[in-house]
Design an enzyme around this catalytic site. Structure first.
Site, PDB file in Angstrom:
ATOM      1  N   THR A  11      61.755  -2.346 -35.533  1.00 59.68           N
ATOM      2  CA  THR A  11      61.088  -3.319 -34.658  1.00 59.68           C
ATOM      3  C   THR A  11      59.567  -3.312 -34.828  1.00 59.68           C
ATOM      4  O   THR A  11      58.870  -4.128 -34.231  1.00 59.68           O
ATOM      5  CB  THR A  11      61.416  -3.044 -33.171  1.00 59.68           C
ATOM      6  OG1 THR A  11      61.052  -1.682 -32.888  1.00 59.68           O
ATOM      7  CG2 THR A  11      62.900  -3.246 -32.872  1.00 59.68           C
ATOM      8  N   THR A 130      51.049   9.505 -44.026  1.00 61.20           N
ATOM      9  CA  THR A 130      49.863   8.723 -43.667  1.00 61.20           C
ATOM     10  C   THR A 130      48.566   9.334 -44.199  1.00 61.20           C
ATOM     11  O   THR A 130      48.444  10.568 -44.303  1.00 61.20           O
ATOM     12  CB  THR A 130      49.756   8.604 -42.126  1.00 61.20           C
ATOM     13  OG1 THR A 130      48.440   8.166 -41.782  1.00 61.20           O
ATOM     14  CG2 THR A 130      50.001   9.918 -41.418  1.00 61.20           C
ATOM     15  N   GLU A 132      46.075   9.651 -42.549  1.00 62.64           N
ATOM     16  CA  GLU A 132      45.504  10.466 -41.467  1.00 62.64           C
ATOM     17  C   GLU A 132      45.660  11.959 -41.768  1.00 62.64           C
ATOM     18  O   GLU A 132      44.909  12.777 -41.238  1.00 62.64           O
ATOM     19  CB  GLU A 132      46.184  10.140 -40.140  1.00 62.64           C
ATOM     20  CG  GLU A 132      45.685   8.860 -39.478  1.00 62.64           C
ATOM     21  CD  GLU A 132      44.251   8.955 -38.989  1.00 62.64           C
ATOM     22  OE1 GLU A 132      43.944   9.896 -38.237  1.00 62.64           O
ATOM     23  OE2 GLU A 132      43.448   8.087 -39.348  1.00 62.64           O
ATOM     24  N   TYR A 153      48.781  13.368 -33.878  1.00 58.25           N
ATOM     25  CA  TYR A 153      49.564  12.458 -34.733  1.00 58.25           C
ATOM     26  C   TYR A 153      49.555  12.954 -36.177  1.00 58.25           C
ATOM     27  O   TYR A 153      50.601  13.087 -36.818  1.00 58.25           O
ATOM     28  CB  TYR A 153      48.977  11.044 -34.647  1.00 58.25           C
ATOM     29  CG  TYR A 153      49.501  10.090 -35.705  1.00 58.25           C
ATOM     30  CD1 TYR A 153      50.782   9.537 -35.604  1.00 58.25           C
ATOM     31  CD2 TYR A 153      48.723   9.742 -36.819  1.00 58.25           C
ATOM     32  CE1 TYR A 153      51.269   8.667 -36.582  1.00 58.25           C
ATOM     33  CE2 TYR A 153      49.206   8.883 -37.789  1.00 58.25           C
ATOM     34  CZ  TYR A 153      50.478   8.346 -37.666  1.00 58.25           C
ATOM     35  OH  TYR A 153      50.948   7.488 -38.637  1.00 58.25           O
ATOM     36  N   LYS A 157      52.683  14.379 -38.419  1.00 57.95           N
ATOM     37  CA  LYS A 157      53.049  13.702 -39.672  1.00 57.95           C
ATOM     38  C   LYS A 157      52.964  14.669 -40.866  1.00 57.95           C
ATOM     39  O   LYS A 157      53.730  14.558 -41.812  1.00 57.95           O
ATOM     40  CB  LYS A 157      52.126  12.507 -39.898  1.00 57.95           C
ATOM     41  CG  LYS A 157      52.491  11.289 -39.058  1.00 57.95           C
ATOM     42  CD  LYS A 157      53.731  10.595 -39.631  1.00 57.95           C
ATOM     43  CE  LYS A 157      54.005   9.284 -38.934  1.00 57.95           C
ATOM     44  NZ  LYS A 157      55.144   8.560 -39.522  1.00 57.95           N
TER      45      LYS A 157
HETATM   46  P1  NAP Z   1      54.524   0.521 -35.427  1.00 55.84           P
HETATM   47  O1  NAP Z   1      54.313  -0.952 -35.561  1.00 55.84           O
HETATM   48  O2  NAP Z   1      53.857   1.270 -34.350  1.00 55.84           O
HETATM   49  O3  NAP Z   1      56.112   0.735 -35.310  1.00 55.84           O
HETATM   50  C1  NAP Z   1      56.640   1.970 -34.918  1.00 55.84           C
HETATM   51  C2  NAP Z   1      58.154   1.830 -34.812  1.00 55.84           C
HETATM   52  O4  NAP Z   1      58.702   3.086 -34.413  1.00 55.84           O
HETATM   53  C3  NAP Z   1      58.632   0.798 -33.777  1.00 55.84           C
HETATM   54  O5  NAP Z   1      59.782   0.171 -34.253  1.00 55.84           O
HETATM   55  C4  NAP Z   1      58.958   1.688 -32.578  1.00 55.84           C
HETATM   56  O6  NAP Z   1      59.927   1.122 -31.712  1.00 55.84           O
HETATM   57  C5  NAP Z   1      59.569   2.871 -33.304  1.00 55.84           C
HETATM   58  N1  NAP Z   1      59.614   4.082 -32.488  1.00 55.84           N
HETATM   59  C6  NAP Z   1      58.589   4.717 -31.854  1.00 55.84           C
HETATM   60  N2  NAP Z   1      59.023   5.823 -31.234  1.00 55.84           N
HETATM   61  C7  NAP Z   1      60.356   5.894 -31.455  1.00 55.84           C
HETATM   62  C8  NAP Z   1      61.371   6.787 -31.082  1.00 55.84           C
HETATM   63  N3  NAP Z   1      61.132   7.856 -30.308  1.00 55.84           N
HETATM   64  N4  NAP Z   1      62.642   6.549 -31.499  1.00 55.84           N
HETATM   65  C9  NAP Z   1      62.928   5.457 -32.248  1.00 55.84           C
HETATM   66  N5  NAP Z   1      62.014   4.561 -32.636  1.00 55.84           N
HETATM   67  C10 NAP Z   1      60.737   4.779 -32.248  1.00 55.84           C
HETATM   68  O7  NAP Z   1      54.168   1.258 -36.797  1.00 55.84           O
HETATM   69  P2  NAP Z   1      53.878   0.648 -38.254  1.00 55.84           P
HETATM   70  O8  NAP Z   1      52.454   0.272 -38.349  1.00 55.84           O
HETATM   71  O9  NAP Z   1      54.951  -0.321 -38.583  1.00 55.84           O
HETATM   72  O10 NAP Z   1      54.040   1.966 -39.138  1.00 55.84           O
HETATM   73  C11 NAP Z   1      55.316   2.357 -39.647  1.00 55.84           C
HETATM   74  C12 NAP Z   1      55.298   3.845 -39.938  1.00 55.84           C
HETATM   75  O11 NAP Z   1      54.294   4.132 -40.912  1.00 55.84           O
HETATM   76  C13 NAP Z   1      54.958   4.741 -38.762  1.00 55.84           C
HETATM   77  O12 NAP Z   1      55.674   5.930 -38.919  1.00 55.84           O
HETATM   78  C14 NAP Z   1      53.477   5.015 -38.909  1.00 55.84           C
HETATM   79  O13 NAP Z   1      53.145   6.225 -38.276  1.00 55.84           O
HETATM   80  C15 NAP Z   1      53.345   5.074 -40.410  1.00 55.84           C
HETATM   81  N6  NAP Z   1      52.074   4.654 -40.974  1.00 55.84           N
HETATM   82  C16 NAP Z   1      51.502   3.485 -40.618  1.00 55.84           C
HETATM   83  C17 NAP Z   1      50.331   3.080 -41.227  1.00 55.84           C
HETATM   84  C18 NAP Z   1      49.682   1.765 -40.885  1.00 55.84           C
HETATM   85  O14 NAP Z   1      48.501   1.591 -41.236  1.00 55.84           O
HETATM   86  N7  NAP Z   1      50.384   0.821 -40.300  1.00 55.84           N
HETATM   87  C19 NAP Z   1      49.748   3.882 -42.216  1.00 55.84           C
HETATM   88  C20 NAP Z   1      50.378   5.075 -42.566  1.00 55.84           C
HETATM   89  C21 NAP Z   1      51.556   5.441 -41.960  1.00 55.84           C
HETATM   90  P3  NAP Z   1      59.510   0.167 -30.456  1.00 55.84           P
HETATM   91  O15 NAP Z   1      59.359  -1.216 -31.034  1.00 55.84           O
HETATM   92  O16 NAP Z   1      60.653   0.318 -29.543  1.00 55.84           O
HETATM   93  O17 NAP Z   1      58.213   0.705 -29.907  1.00 55.84           O
HETATM   94  O1  F7E Z   2      41.610   2.876 -35.682  1.00 50.81           O
HETATM   95  C1  F7E Z   2      38.126   2.990 -34.619  1.00 50.81           C
HETATM   96  C2  F7E Z   2      38.954   4.249 -34.462  1.00 50.81           C
HETATM   97  O2  F7E Z   2      43.645   2.749 -34.258  1.00 50.81           O
HETATM   98  C3  F7E Z   2      40.814   2.677 -36.817  1.00 50.81           C
HETATM   99  C4  F7E Z   2      47.660   3.930 -37.559  1.00 50.81           C
HETATM  100  O3  F7E Z   2      48.456   2.929 -38.129  1.00 50.81           O
HETATM  101  O4  F7E Z   2      46.275   4.007 -39.519  1.00 50.81           O
HETATM  102  C5  F7E Z   2      46.251   3.817 -38.123  1.00 50.81           C
HETATM  103  O5  F7E Z   2      45.435   4.802 -37.503  1.00 50.81           O
HETATM  104  C6  F7E Z   2      39.414   3.125 -36.545  1.00 50.81           C
HETATM  105  C7  F7E Z   2      39.311   4.517 -35.920  1.00 50.81           C
HETATM  106  O6  F7E Z   2      43.857   3.056 -36.758  1.00 50.81           O
HETATM  107  C8  F7E Z   2      38.459   1.090 -31.554  1.00 50.81           C
HETATM  108  O7  F7E Z   2      38.206   5.293 -33.840  1.00 50.81           O
HETATM  109  C9  F7E Z   2      36.855   1.761 -32.841  1.00 50.81           C
HETATM  110  O8  F7E Z   2      38.270   5.236 -36.539  1.00 50.81           O
HETATM  111  O9  F7E Z   2      43.179   0.883 -35.893  1.00 50.81           O
HETATM  112  P1  F7E Z   2      43.107   2.324 -35.561  1.00 50.81           P
HETATM  113  P2  F7E Z   2      43.876   4.569 -37.257  1.00 50.81           P
HETATM  114  O10 F7E Z   2      43.459   5.509 -36.212  1.00 50.81           O
HETATM  115  O11 F7E Z   2      43.149   4.599 -38.555  1.00 50.81           O
HETATM  116  C10 F7E Z   2      46.773   5.285 -39.949  1.00 50.81           C
HETATM  117  C11 F7E Z   2      46.764   5.299 -41.456  1.00 50.81           C
HETATM  118  C12 F7E Z   2      48.077   5.619 -39.344  1.00 50.81           C
HETATM  119  O12 F7E Z   2      48.891   6.316 -39.930  1.00 50.81           O
HETATM  120  C13 F7E Z   2      48.256   5.298 -37.897  1.00 50.81           C
HETATM  121  O13 F7E Z   2      49.643   5.246 -37.568  1.00 50.81           O
HETATM  122  O14 F7E Z   2      38.817   2.235 -35.599  1.00 50.81           O
HETATM  123  N1  F7E Z   2      38.010   2.200 -33.380  1.00 50.81           N
HETATM  124  N2  F7E Z   2      37.107   1.090 -31.711  1.00 50.81           N
HETATM  125  C14 F7E Z   2      39.032   1.788 -32.628  1.00 50.81           C
HETATM  126  N3  F7E Z   2      40.370   1.962 -32.744  1.00 50.81           N
HETATM  127  C15 F7E Z   2      41.155   1.402 -31.800  1.00 50.81           C
HETATM  128  N4  F7E Z   2      42.504   1.527 -31.920  1.00 50.81           N
HETATM  129  N5  F7E Z   2      40.640   0.719 -30.730  1.00 50.81           N
HETATM  130  C16 F7E Z   2      39.292   0.535 -30.557  1.00 50.81           C
HETATM  131  O15 F7E Z   2      38.864  -0.084 -29.601  1.00 50.81           O
END
Ligand code: NAP
Ligand code: F7E
Length: 332
Positions: A11, A130, A132, A153, A157
């Protein structure tokens, strides 16, 4: 027989794009969904509008914190490929909920790996690692760069990442991690900074929002387009040998620059609207993440095509259109 995939996190942003990709490739797709008191299917419901693809999509209730549900689902579905995308994915929130984040993102991965191992399934496993995990280690970051997680987080991970490596080496499983740098889209969750910005631009342009409150806008991220990144995930599971890969654009951009690009696209001056709010700062910040995607390019033939400016534009355009159509906050 079509190949069968099981996607946790279906989702979410990536899960929905991956489901579309696999369905287009002819897969039967099974997704894990958690019960929620309000609607959480906005990103995947449109798939059912395509009758043919909709017939090959199956959703199952379960939770990454509930091992029994995962064991039963793996036994029932018997997938050829498992994509573990489910996670509490918000870095800031992980400081408020470190234990839950560890359970869902860290131990949850073990629950799934153990379910596969116990079922003696010969399936391929993808772990959503990730950038991160690099945290405080300066860029550029590649597969062999030292990890230094800076949040609950990232630490959760990193545990899942090493356990995926361990299951590969200990049990000879085809288990890989994609170390993905930030990737965004119109389906991005609304509290991540890019989407928060583009949604605010649309609302300000429409006259329904006055200001945008942000935290640290000096942070540097490597932002790509999510739709392209799920193709990289799939390619990782098609390789002859299991291995871990970085997916990134290789270009770093500050939050400030992303703000500028987004407001500029709507003919707005960001200085008139953006304000600092300490509440959005993190106890420990990750200053700069810029990936080196050479290995994925050379071994998988994968390359990010959409640059950050184009990404900002397409996200602003999508949020402007969604607001005009009256969909409000619904991700498209
Ligand atoms: P997202 O939009 O936040 O989606 C997270 C998904 O995980 C949703 O379907 C959520 O369900 C589900 N979920 C959360 N907690 C759960 C639980 N306890 N049991 C079952 N399902 C659960 O994340 P995304 O951006 O698509 O990222 C996908 C994956 O890649 C994540 O693992 C994230 O940490 C990782 N990642 C993301 C990025 C990025 O930049 N987007 C980069 C590196 C890694 P609900 O819809 O019910 O909330
Ligand atoms: O923040 C700064 C914040 O929350 C990016 C997740 O998908 O990517 C994501 O993590 C930057 C940070 O993403 C706000 O401090 C400033 O430096 O969009 P973000 P993230 O923390 O990089 C990684 C790869 C993942 O794996 C994670 O799942 O932006 N920032 N002002 C802010 N961030 C947020 N959210 N909100 C603010 O108002």
């Amino acid at each position: 027989m079509p190949k069968r995939a099981f996607i946790t996190g279906i989702t979410g942003q990536d899960g929905s794009y991956l489901a579309e990709l696999l369905l287009a490739k002819g897969y039967e797709v099974h997704g894990l969904v958690r019960r929620s008191s309000s609607f959480n299917r906005g990103r995947i419901d449109p798939i059912y509008l395509n009758a043919e693809a909709g017939e090959r999509l199956f959703l199952h209730y379960g939770d990454m914190t509930d091992g029994v549900s995962l064991v039963n689902l793996i036994l029932e579905i018997r997938p050829d490929e498992v994509y573990n995308l489910a996670a509490q994915s918000h870095v800031r929130v992980s400081f408020e909920m470190p234990e839950y984040t560890a359970s869902a993102d860290g131990i949850g991965t073990i629950r799934l790996l153990e379910a596969i191992r116990a079922a003696k399934l010969d399936c391929r496993f993808y772990q959503a690692s990730t950038s991160e995990m690099f945290g405080a280690t300066p860029p550029p970051q590649a597969e062999d760069t030292i990890f230094y997680p800076r949040s609950p987080y990232a630490a959760a991970k990193l545990y899942a990442h090493w356990m995926t490596v361990n299951y590969r080496e200990a049990y000879d499983m085809y288990a890989v991690s994609g170390i993905l740098f930030n990737h965004e889209s119109p389906r991005r969750g609304e509290t991540f900074v890019t989407r928060k910005i583009t949604k605010a631009v649309a609302a300000i342009k429409a006259g329904v929002q006055d200001v945008l409150m942000l935290g640290n806008i000096d942070a540097v991220r490597d932002w790509g387009y999510a739709k392209e990144y799920v193709e990289g995930m799939w390619r990782m599971l098609q390789a002859d040998e299991p291995s871990d890969y970085v997916l990134a654009t290789g270009v770093g951009t500050t939050v400030r620059e992303f703000v500028e690009m987004s407001f500029e696209h709507a003919d707005l001056d960001w200085h008139d609207y953006v304000m600092f709010d300490q509440r959005y700062e993190r106890p420990t910040e990750v200053d700069a993440l810029i990936g080196d995607p050479s290995k994925a390019r050379d071994q998988l033939g994968w390359k990010a095509e959409t640059g950050v400016r184009e990404l900002a534009r397409l996200m602003v355009d999508a949020d402007v259109a969604a607001l005009a159509e009256g969909f409000g906050t619904q991700p498209r």
